[in-house]
Motif scaffolding. Sequence first.
Motif, PDB file in Angstrom:
ATOM      1  N   ILE A 104       0.820  -1.141   0.050  1.00  0.00           N
ATOM      2  CA  ILE A 104       0.105   0.002   0.125  1.00  0.00           C
ATOM      3  C   ILE A 104       0.954   1.201   0.070  1.00  0.00           C
ATOM      4  CG2 ILE A 104      -1.630   1.489   1.462  1.00  0.00           C
ATOM      5  CD1 ILE A 104      -2.848  -1.377   2.160  1.00  0.00           C
ATOM      6  N   LYS A 105       1.746   1.118   0.844  1.00  0.00           N
ATOM      7  CA  LYS A 105       2.687   2.410   0.947  1.00  0.00           C
ATOM      8  C   LYS A 105       3.511   2.563  -0.431  1.00  0.00           C
ATOM      9  CE  LYS A 105       7.114   3.792   3.194  1.00  0.00           C
ATOM     10  NZ  LYS A 105       8.223   3.618   4.038  1.00  0.00           N
ATOM     11  N   GLU A 106       3.956   1.754  -0.885  1.00  0.00           N
ATOM     12  CA  GLU A 106       4.440   2.103  -2.409  1.00  0.00           C
ATOM     13  C   GLU A 106       3.549   2.508  -3.634  1.00  0.00           C
ATOM     14  OE1 GLU A 106       8.014   1.381  -2.829  1.00  0.00           O
ATOM     15  OE2 GLU A 106       7.686   1.279  -0.412  1.00  0.00           O
ATOM     16  N   ALA A 107       2.462   1.757  -3.353  1.00  0.00           N
ATOM     17  CA  ALA A 107       1.422   2.295  -4.463  1.00  0.00           C
ATOM     18  C   ALA A 107       1.157   3.807  -4.205  1.00  0.00           C
ATOM     19  CB  ALA A 107       0.158   1.485  -4.248  1.00  0.00           C
ATOM     20  N   LYS A 108       1.055   4.252  -3.362  1.00  0.00           N
ATOM     21  CA  LYS A 108       0.523   5.579  -2.787  1.00  0.00           C
ATOM     22  C   LYS A 108       1.532   6.387  -3.636  1.00  0.00           C
ATOM     23  CE  LYS A 108      -1.785   5.205   1.509  1.00  0.00           C
ATOM     24  NZ  LYS A 108      -1.893   5.372   2.840  1.00  0.00           N
ATOM     25  N   LEU A 109       2.799   6.219  -4.238  1.00  0.00           N
ATOM     26  CA  LEU A 109       3.806   7.007  -4.858  1.00  0.00           C
ATOM     27  C   LEU A 109       3.277   7.151  -6.089  1.00  0.00           C
ATOM     28  CD1 LEU A 109       7.022   5.000  -3.983  1.00  0.00           C
ATOM     29  CD2 LEU A 109       6.422   7.367  -3.197  1.00  0.00           C
ATOM     30  N   TYR A 110       2.325   6.333  -6.873  1.00  0.00           N
ATOM     31  CA  TYR A 110       1.886   6.429  -8.187  1.00  0.00           C
ATOM     32  C   TYR A 110       0.368   6.915  -8.211  1.00  0.00           C
ATOM     33  CZ  TYR A 110       6.263   4.300  -9.034  1.00  0.00           C
ATOM     34  OH  TYR A 110       7.365   3.781  -9.234  1.00  0.00           O
ATOM     35  N   GLY A 111      -0.351   7.059  -7.281  1.00  0.00           N
ATOM     36  CA  GLY A 111      -1.945   7.361  -7.186  1.00  0.00           C
ATOM     37  C   GLY A 111      -2.626   7.315  -6.097  1.00  0.00           C
ATOM     38  N   GLU A 112      -3.905   7.496  -6.167  1.00  0.00           N
ATOM     39  CA  GLU A 112      -4.960   7.083  -5.092  1.00  0.00           C
ATOM     40  C   GLU A 112      -4.951   5.667  -4.751  1.00  0.00           C
ATOM     41  OE1 GLU A 112      -9.499   7.427  -4.001  1.00  0.00           O
ATOM     42  OE2 GLU A 112      -8.890   8.333  -5.868  1.00  0.00           O
ATOM     43  N   VAL A 113      -4.954   5.449  -3.366  1.00  0.00           N
ATOM     44  CA  VAL A 113      -5.024   3.832  -2.843  1.00  0.00           C
ATOM     45  C   VAL A 113      -6.232   3.999  -1.951  1.00  0.00           C
ATOM     46  CG1 VAL A 113      -3.902   2.131  -1.497  1.00  0.00           C
ATOM     47  CG2 VAL A 113      -2.702   3.485  -3.081  1.00  0.00           C
TER      48      VAL A 113
END
Length: 360
Positions: A104-113
């Motif tokens: 989840i933390k890494e995905a937040k670098l690329y957009g809404e989670v």
Amino acid sequence: MKKHNFNAGPCVLPKQAIESTIEAIRDFDNTGIGILEISHRTPGWERIMAETEQLWRDLLNIPENYAVLFLGGGASTQFYSLAANFLNKKGAYLETGVWAKKAIKEAKLYGEVSVVASSADKNYSYVPKGYTIPADADYFHITTNNTIYGTEIKTDIDSPVNLIADMSSDIMSRPVDISKYAMIYGGAQKNVGPAGVTFVIIRKDFLDTVQRQLPSMVKYSTHIGDEPKNNSMFNTPPVLPIFVMHETLKWVKEMGGVGEMNKINQKKADLLYGEIDRNKMFVGTAAKEDRSIMNVCFVMAEEYKDKEAAFMDFAKKAGMVGIKGHRSVGGFRASIYNACPTESVEALVECMKEFEKQNA
């Protein structure tokens, strides 16, 4: 004294895979050169790459419209790679443990989670249910088995959006309906080999669906060749871990495939959970309906908390290796992956019975 390996990963491997790897280090494919020294462009290695992919396809019935890749960087690299490749507007996640939280933390670098549900309220001791997957998400990400907390999603869920699963610690332990997933990935160092290679199974029409420019190594389509022997060969692949994977999957096939492995794994898990539930000195930490058949977590019963160190020492002297629980849970954890023999589980059960007899 015989040692019983319950390490969570890297972990126990099939003995025949270890022996054949030792031989390949000495002399690979009758070339007179060891596998650590050969070029990855030799015909012998290209054959191993193609055979390893075919073993994956055969064991999991992977359809032709899916690519199978062997990459470096571990599952943690996939946390940001998958988001970079597929998160256009929103990624949906199920938070069931530390590794899901890191994804989840890494995905937040690329957009809404959107975290659709979490079991953090009870220290990830259960798998959330009754949640709604947002229909406008680009994908829904799950972690099927949680090594630290001993919970597992044992069925292939139905998702209204592309389903992505981190199956690092339960792949090859049960049959999987690949067609329900857009992508499956994981580190090899549990059921399919040693640390150093990551498997990625990905539906081809899911590729190149974002507009952002990506570094070549992060873009999944970079690693797909025109034939299996060229897949995962954009750069030099992790040769030794892939060879061990090849030998491990041959063993799984010889054992009867993932269906047979699932029967064996269920039997081992039932045996150990049965003793935990029977023995007055121990208590399981995961919700019973969500108990993992790969990672069995348990603690001392409240009235015997002062015996924890004593049991750890008792078990160690009996040949049990790697049963100390993760610091966030405490207690004990026995990882009983595919290659963990039934006799090791039986030995742990006898150890628990004897400790109860002497101390309860």
